[in-house]
Design a protein around this motif. Sequence first.
Motif, short mmCIF file in Angstrom:
data_model
loop_
_atom_site.label_atom_id
_atom_site.label_comp_id
_atom_site.label_asym_id
_atom_site.label_seq_id
_atom_site.Cartn_x
_atom_site.Cartn_y
_atom_site.Cartn_z
N HIS A 10 0.82 -1.20 0.00
CA HIS A 10 0.00 0.00 0.00
C HIS A 10 0.86 1.25 0.00
O HIS A 10 0.59 2.22 -0.68
CB HIS A 10 -0.92 -0.01 1.22
N ARG A 11 1.92 1.20 0.77
CA ARG A 11 2.83 2.33 0.80
C ARG A 11 3.45 2.53 -0.59
O ARG A 11 3.56 3.65 -1.06
CB ARG A 11 3.92 2.08 1.83
N ALA A 12 3.81 1.44 -1.18
CA ALA A 12 4.37 1.54 -2.53
C ALA A 12 3.39 2.21 -3.46
O ALA A 12 3.76 3.07 -4.25
CB ALA A 12 4.74 0.14 -3.04
N LEU A 13 2.16 1.86 -3.31
CA LEU A 13 1.13 2.47 -4.15
C LEU A 13 1.12 3.98 -4.00
O LEU A 13 1.16 4.72 -4.98
CB LEU A 13 -0.25 1.94 -3.75
N GLY A 14 1.07 4.43 -2.76
CA GLY A 14 0.98 5.86 -2.52
C GLY A 14 2.17 6.61 -3.06
O GLY A 14 2.04 7.63 -3.74
N VAL A 15 3.35 6.08 -2.79
CA VAL A 15 4.55 6.76 -3.22
C VAL A 15 4.68 6.74 -4.73
O VAL A 15 4.97 7.74 -5.37
CB VAL A 15 5.79 6.10 -2.57
N LEU A 16 4.41 5.58 -5.28
CA LEU A 16 4.57 5.45 -6.73
C LEU A 16 3.54 6.27 -7.48
O LEU A 16 3.84 6.90 -8.48
CB LEU A 16 4.48 3.99 -7.14
N ALA A 17 2.33 6.28 -6.97
CA ALA A 17 1.28 7.03 -7.64
C ALA A 17 1.64 8.51 -7.67
O ALA A 17 1.41 9.20 -8.66
CB ALA A 17 -0.06 6.82 -6.94
N ALA A 18 2.23 8.97 -6.57
CA ALA A 18 2.62 10.38 -6.50
C ALA A 18 3.68 10.69 -7.56
O ALA A 18 3.88 11.84 -7.92
CB ALA A 18 3.16 10.69 -5.11
N ARG A 19 4.36 9.67 -8.05
CA ARG A 19 5.39 9.86 -9.06
C ARG A 19 4.88 9.56 -10.47
O ARG A 19 5.65 9.58 -11.40
CB ARG A 19 6.52 8.87 -8.83
N GLY A 20 3.64 9.21 -10.57
CA GLY A 20 3.11 8.93 -11.89
C GLY A 20 3.57 7.62 -12.48
O GLY A 20 3.54 7.41 -13.68
N VAL A 21 4.01 6.71 -11.63
CA VAL A 21 4.38 5.37 -12.11
C VAL A 21 3.12 4.53 -12.06
O VAL A 21 2.57 4.31 -10.99
CB VAL A 21 5.45 4.74 -11.22
N ASP A 58 -17.97 -1.91 -4.37
CA ASP A 58 -19.23 -2.53 -3.95
C ASP A 58 -19.50 -2.37 -2.46
O ASP A 58 -20.63 -2.27 -2.02
CB ASP A 58 -19.22 -4.03 -4.26
N ARG A 59 -18.45 -2.40 -1.69
CA ARG A 59 -18.64 -2.33 -0.25
C ARG A 59 -18.54 -0.91 0.29
O ARG A 59 -18.38 -0.70 1.49
CB ARG A 59 -17.63 -3.23 0.45
N GLY A 60 -18.58 0.04 -0.61
CA GLY A 60 -18.57 1.43 -0.16
C GLY A 60 -17.22 1.88 0.37
O GLY A 60 -17.14 2.79 1.18
N LEU A 61 -16.17 1.21 -0.07
CA LEU A 61 -14.85 1.51 0.48
C LEU A 61 -13.98 2.35 -0.44
O LEU A 61 -12.85 2.66 -0.12
CB LEU A 61 -14.13 0.20 0.81
N ALA A 62 -14.56 2.72 -1.58
CA ALA A 62 -13.73 3.44 -2.56
C ALA A 62 -13.22 4.75 -1.97
O ALA A 62 -12.06 5.12 -2.15
CB ALA A 62 -14.53 3.70 -3.83
N ARG A 63 -14.08 5.47 -1.24
CA ARG A 63 -13.67 6.77 -0.73
C ARG A 63 -12.63 6.66 0.37
O ARG A 63 -11.64 7.39 0.38
CB ARG A 63 -14.88 7.55 -0.24
N VAL A 64 -12.86 5.74 1.30
CA VAL A 64 -11.90 5.62 2.39
C VAL A 64 -10.57 5.09 1.86
O VAL A 64 -9.49 5.51 2.29
CB VAL A 64 -12.44 4.78 3.57
N TYR A 65 -10.67 4.24 0.85
CA TYR A 65 -9.44 3.74 0.24
C TYR A 65 -8.68 4.87 -0.45
O TYR A 65 -7.47 5.05 -0.25
CB TYR A 65 -9.76 2.65 -0.78
N SER A 66 -9.41 5.66 -1.19
CA SER A 66 -8.78 6.78 -1.88
C SER A 66 -8.21 7.79 -0.87
O SER A 66 -7.13 8.34 -1.06
CB SER A 66 -9.83 7.42 -2.80
N PHE A 67 -8.94 7.97 0.22
CA PHE A 67 -8.43 8.86 1.29
C PHE A 67 -7.12 8.33 1.86
O PHE A 67 -6.16 9.07 2.04
CB PHE A 67 -9.48 9.00 2.39
N GLU A 68 -7.09 7.05 2.12
CA GLU A 68 -5.87 6.46 2.68
C GLU A 68 -4.70 6.62 1.72
O GLU A 68 -3.57 6.84 2.14
CB GLU A 68 -6.09 4.98 3.01
N CYS A 69 -4.99 6.53 0.44
CA CYS A 69 -3.91 6.73 -0.54
C CYS A 69 -3.39 8.15 -0.49
O CYS A 69 -2.18 8.40 -0.55
CB CYS A 69 -4.41 6.39 -1.94
#
Length: 544
Positions: free
Chosen positions: A103-114, A189-200
């Motif tokens: 998950h951390r990799a996701l956040g960091v990498l996404a911030a870099r546009g990878v 489906d489980r309504g977690l998209a927003r909290v997931y996106s927030f965590e990112c």
Amino acid sequence: MQVAEVERGRAAIAGIAQRRPKALGVALDVRGRDGARLRSGDDPRGAQLEGLAIAVGLDGDRDDAVLLLERALLCDPALDLGGLLAPLWQGQPAPYLVFADAHRALGVLAARGVSAPTRFGCATAASTLLGEGADRRRDHRPIDRSVRELLGRELPDGLLTVSSTSVRLACEAEALLELLRAMTPMLRDRGLARVYSFECSLIPAVVAMEAVGIRVDAPRFERIASGWVRERAELDVDAEVEGVVERAARLDKLISTYRYWARDYVGQDQRMRCRLHPLAADSGRFSCSEPNLQQVPAEHTAPGLRACFVAAPEHKLIIADYAQIELRVAAHLAPCEAMRAVFRAGRDPHRATAANLAGKPEHEIDSHERKLAKAVNFGFLFGMGARRFAQYARDSYGLELDEREAAAAREAFFRTFPGIAAWHRRIGAMSRAGEREDITVVTAMGRRRTFLAGHFSFNTALNIPVQGTAAEGFKIAMLKLEPALAQIGGRGVLVVHDEYIAEVPAAQAERGREIVEQVMIAAMAELVDSVPIVVEAEIADHWG
DNA sequence: TAAGTGCCGGAC
DNA sequence: AAACGTCCGGCACTTA
């Protein structure tokens, strides 16, 4: 830790694959400003990337490898990480691909546009957010379950073997991508998209806090630890003197846990860096490790220890925490009008309970009565029983109660706050239903905790939404404080559940204090708006 | 010998 | 009817 350059690393992968490794870490060979390899405690800023390194092996090695990877990501904004990792995660010969703490990799990498590797993040986030619960020593189980559910089959033996604190994933690349393709709609489906996106979105602030670290007066820390060792050596546990055995046990605990922290975790810039795990805990709180700075003994346990955590020269610490946050969140969620009214009127909830317990008006309550009521409020909120309360009141507050008095205190609590009583009854009904069906409780942001049929826990079901909602409000504050503090040259340095510690230039201390207080209040109020939120923020030279 | 687990005690 | 929770890490012990 075994670290090799790319070619050696690949050879090592091929070799170790035959031994069916538990994990394979990808790291970058990072050199600090002085050219020496960056160690986990060092300041990663300004470091240079020397080349791709690969660490192979079993558990402990992998942790080091991942730590290096994370630090590397902080060092070099221009790093072409996608390019570096591509041969490993797309092509052969790597038989396995590991992203510890994906998950951390996701956040960091996404911030870099990878884009491509970011998909690894979904699985980790999902396993926590889906609320299936995790044992820190067996946290691969929820992932195993998710994988089975999503893929409709088991993964090959050895491909999914993880055992560490944050949720970690070891998986065949093909299967992993397949898993993640299925995971995203599941979150939605489980309504977690927003909290997931927030965590990112929170991840950059978390990573920044880890990178900054907190200044430590290492010699002072060492002196305190040496003091424990000396005192322990002088104790004679065979002398049968009152309290000596207990004192020895406490000292042993302090010594074994903290004696080498200064040596092992303080970097050359005199700052200590921990790892923060925003999605490791079911509750949504942060967990912390290597070292666990959320566990540093308080003043009454180890005098002076927290005071070793200090502000940098020319700086001040802002130490802020939410006042009675769990009671306030519980009043909001239960809902309990009586408790909301107490907070709205600016009254003291402990005094309110004491008044009901003693049968006299709030202004006549003395300090002893208030102390008892404090234990009552904190103890009974999450479903403690009378018997255990008597013990808790004695151990934590030095109060002697018999069982009858404890039961009376419990009744007084529920009489004072009928909304809390109704909430407990409602969860009690869930408890009965939970014998034969799955039960899910949710937080304000929709974070879930599911109890499989037959595994319901009354107390946990009371606790998770409250603790989790408070954690979410806190995380909103953390997200907003990052840019707000940067405007005055300040930065967050540590979070401890409901306490936020920032470091600001001394000249900006009062401004910083106001910013922290206001932002924390406003953030929590986004989720909890039926009671006022109170933050106590002070300017200090040191923690504790 | 390393890994897994229960218990305990530190924090909030 | 009754039930405080969330974590991390050290130690002691068992297991393979």
